[in-house]
Write an enzyme that holds these catalytic residues in place. Structure first.
Site, PDB file in Angstrom:
ATOM      1  N   GLY A  61      45.998  22.967  37.252  1.00 57.34           N
ATOM      2  CA  GLY A  61      47.119  23.781  37.506  1.00 57.34           C
ATOM      3  C   GLY A  61      46.758  24.338  39.592  1.00 57.34           C
ATOM      4  O   GLY A  61      47.471  25.276  39.213  1.00 57.34           O
ATOM      5  N   ALA A  62      47.161  23.206  39.364  1.00 59.59           N
ATOM      6  CA  ALA A  62      46.616  23.597  41.275  1.00 59.59           C
ATOM      7  C   ALA A  62      48.093  23.430  42.593  1.00 59.59           C
ATOM      8  O   ALA A  62      47.501  23.188  43.396  1.00 59.59           O
ATOM      9  CB  ALA A  62      45.214  22.709  42.040  1.00 59.59           C
ATOM     10  N   TYR A 208      48.265  37.443  25.801  1.00 57.96           N
ATOM     11  CA  TYR A 208      47.762  36.925  27.647  1.00 57.96           C
ATOM     12  C   TYR A 208      45.861  37.634  27.273  1.00 57.96           C
ATOM     13  O   TYR A 208      45.166  36.700  27.367  1.00 57.96           O
ATOM     14  CB  TYR A 208      48.016  37.848  28.447  1.00 57.96           C
ATOM     15  CG  TYR A 208      47.345  36.809  29.810  1.00 57.96           C
ATOM     16  CD1 TYR A 208      47.364  35.928  30.032  1.00 57.96           C
ATOM     17  CD2 TYR A 208      46.558  38.240  30.399  1.00 57.96           C
ATOM     18  CE1 TYR A 208      47.115  34.869  31.893  1.00 57.96           C
ATOM     19  CE2 TYR A 208      46.457  37.873  31.576  1.00 57.96           C
ATOM     20  CZ  TYR A 208      46.523  36.446  32.006  1.00 57.96           C
ATOM     21  OH  TYR A 208      45.753  36.265  33.311  1.00 57.96           O
ATOM     22  N   ILE A 241      45.641  39.939  41.249  1.00 59.69           N
ATOM     23  CA  ILE A 241      44.970  38.907  42.594  1.00 59.69           C
ATOM     24  C   ILE A 241      46.540  38.408  43.142  1.00 59.69           C
ATOM     25  O   ILE A 241      47.185  37.967  42.234  1.00 59.69           O
ATOM     26  CB  ILE A 241      44.606  37.417  42.282  1.00 59.69           C
ATOM     27  CG1 ILE A 241      43.492  37.833  41.716  1.00 59.69           C
ATOM     28  CG2 ILE A 241      44.413  36.988  43.803  1.00 59.69           C
ATOM     29  CD1 ILE A 241      42.090  38.564  42.551  1.00 59.69           C
TER      30      ILE A 241
END
Ligand code: NDP
Length: 301
Positions: A61-62, A208, A241
């Site tokens: 997932g970059a 999550y 983040i």
């Protein structure tokens, strides 16, 4: 009769005290030099990021966000990069192509392909192709992950299973796929991206939180199982983040509260996480395994 010495002047005593001090210092220095030359106390050469050059990493997932920052940091250290993305719209593919271009500018080899981490067979094929294309495999960063937030009494089966399948099954599939190579070559680094929500209860993230707690548990188990093969397995636990996923999805008042709750009084940047992942992938962290490193500005204090 024993002759009596004349009484010392103040100058004489000062000179004697100074001479004694100098002798003591000299002997302490000699002892230190001797100790530092003893073979069993010779420090090993500090092995750091230089050793990463030429290694091969898979970062899941970059195409954007944290994964992109991690891949760019590893590439800056000379690591060849394989990354995947989930092509659920033309935007993902364009973002992935743009990340691939940025990586190539850092003069490393890049392998980029669509691969759904929820599907074990696709992951096996992706890992084999990446290893063949880039000529090896040394690092795995499990970053691909999603959230689907809602109070648990309103959460649908799909919202529950989509998050668990991506975050938990995905992490399992990739760790399982790289393990034979890492075990055979007696070398490997795995870094899993967890979250502060694994340990701190937050409204609306039951799926999550469960998935990230599982990732921490899987990290520790894998560290134990792979330790004898010189494979380090660690997790990084980011707080809030600033990625587009966060800023697009999370209401501003929740972000303000997160800022207030963190000791440093701010949100993090993707680079804050990438710095720690790079360290964990390096030989500077060779004696760290099974650890969960918070990168949360003191959110959990
Ligand atoms: P983004 O949504 O920006 O990026 C997620 C990446 O994962 C995208 O490349 C996406 O691909 C990929 N992906 C999603 N599902 C799949 C799948 N089934 N198969 C393959 N790839 C997939 O997220 P962030 O960068 O914000 O987060 C990255 C990781 O960090 C996640 O694990 C997240 O839980 C964790 N994290 C993030 C925090 C934050 O504040 N941002 C805090 C704590 C943890 P595509 O682009 O094609 O959709």
């Amino acid at each position: 009769m024993t002759p009596t010495r004349p009484p010392r002047s103040e100058d004489d005593s000062d000179r004697t005290a100074l001479a004694e001090d100098a002798a003591a210092v000299e002997s302490a220095v000699e002892q230190l030099i001797e100790e530092s030359l003893a073979p069993d106390t010779q420090p090993a050469a500090i092995v750091g990021y230089g050793r990463l050059r030429g290694k091969v990493a898979i970062v899941t997932g970059a195409s954007r966000g944290l994964g992109r920052a991690i891949a760019l940091d590893l590439a800056s250290a000379g690591v060849h990069i394989a990354f995947n993305f989930l092509d659920e719209g033309s935007k993902s593919r364009i973002e992935a192509q743009s990340t691939a271009r940025e990586l190539r500018q850092l003069e490393v080899r890049v392998f980029c392909r669509e691969c759904d981490v929820r599907n074990g067979r696709e992951v096996d094929a992706f890992v084999s192709a990446a290893e063949a294309e880039l000529g090896g495999l040394h690092i795995l960063v499990n970053n691909a992950g999603i959230g689907a937030d809602r109070a648990h009494w309103r959460m649908t089966d799909d919202e529950w299973s989509a998050v668990l399948r991506t975050n938990v099954d995905g992490t399992f599939h990739t760790m399982r796929a790289v393990a034979p190579t890492f075990r055979a070559q007696e070398f490997g680094k795995v870094v899993n991206i967890a979250s502060v929500h694994a340990e701190r209860a937050t409204f609306g993230v039951m799926n999550y939180a469960a998935s990230k707690a599982a990732i921490i548990s899987m990290t520790r188990t894998a560290a134990l199982e792979l330790g004898e093969h010189n494979v380090n397995v660690n997790a990084v636990s980011p707080g809030y983040i600033r990625t587009t996923r966060l800023t697009d999805r999370v209401p501003a008042e929740i972000l303000d509260r997160a800022r207030e709750h963190s000791a440093l009084g701010r949100l993090g940047d993707p680079q804050d996480v990438a710095n720690v992942v790079l360290f964990l992938c390096s030989e500077a962290a060779r004696h760290i395994t099974g650890a969960v490193i918070p990168v949360d500005g003191g959110y959990q204090l």
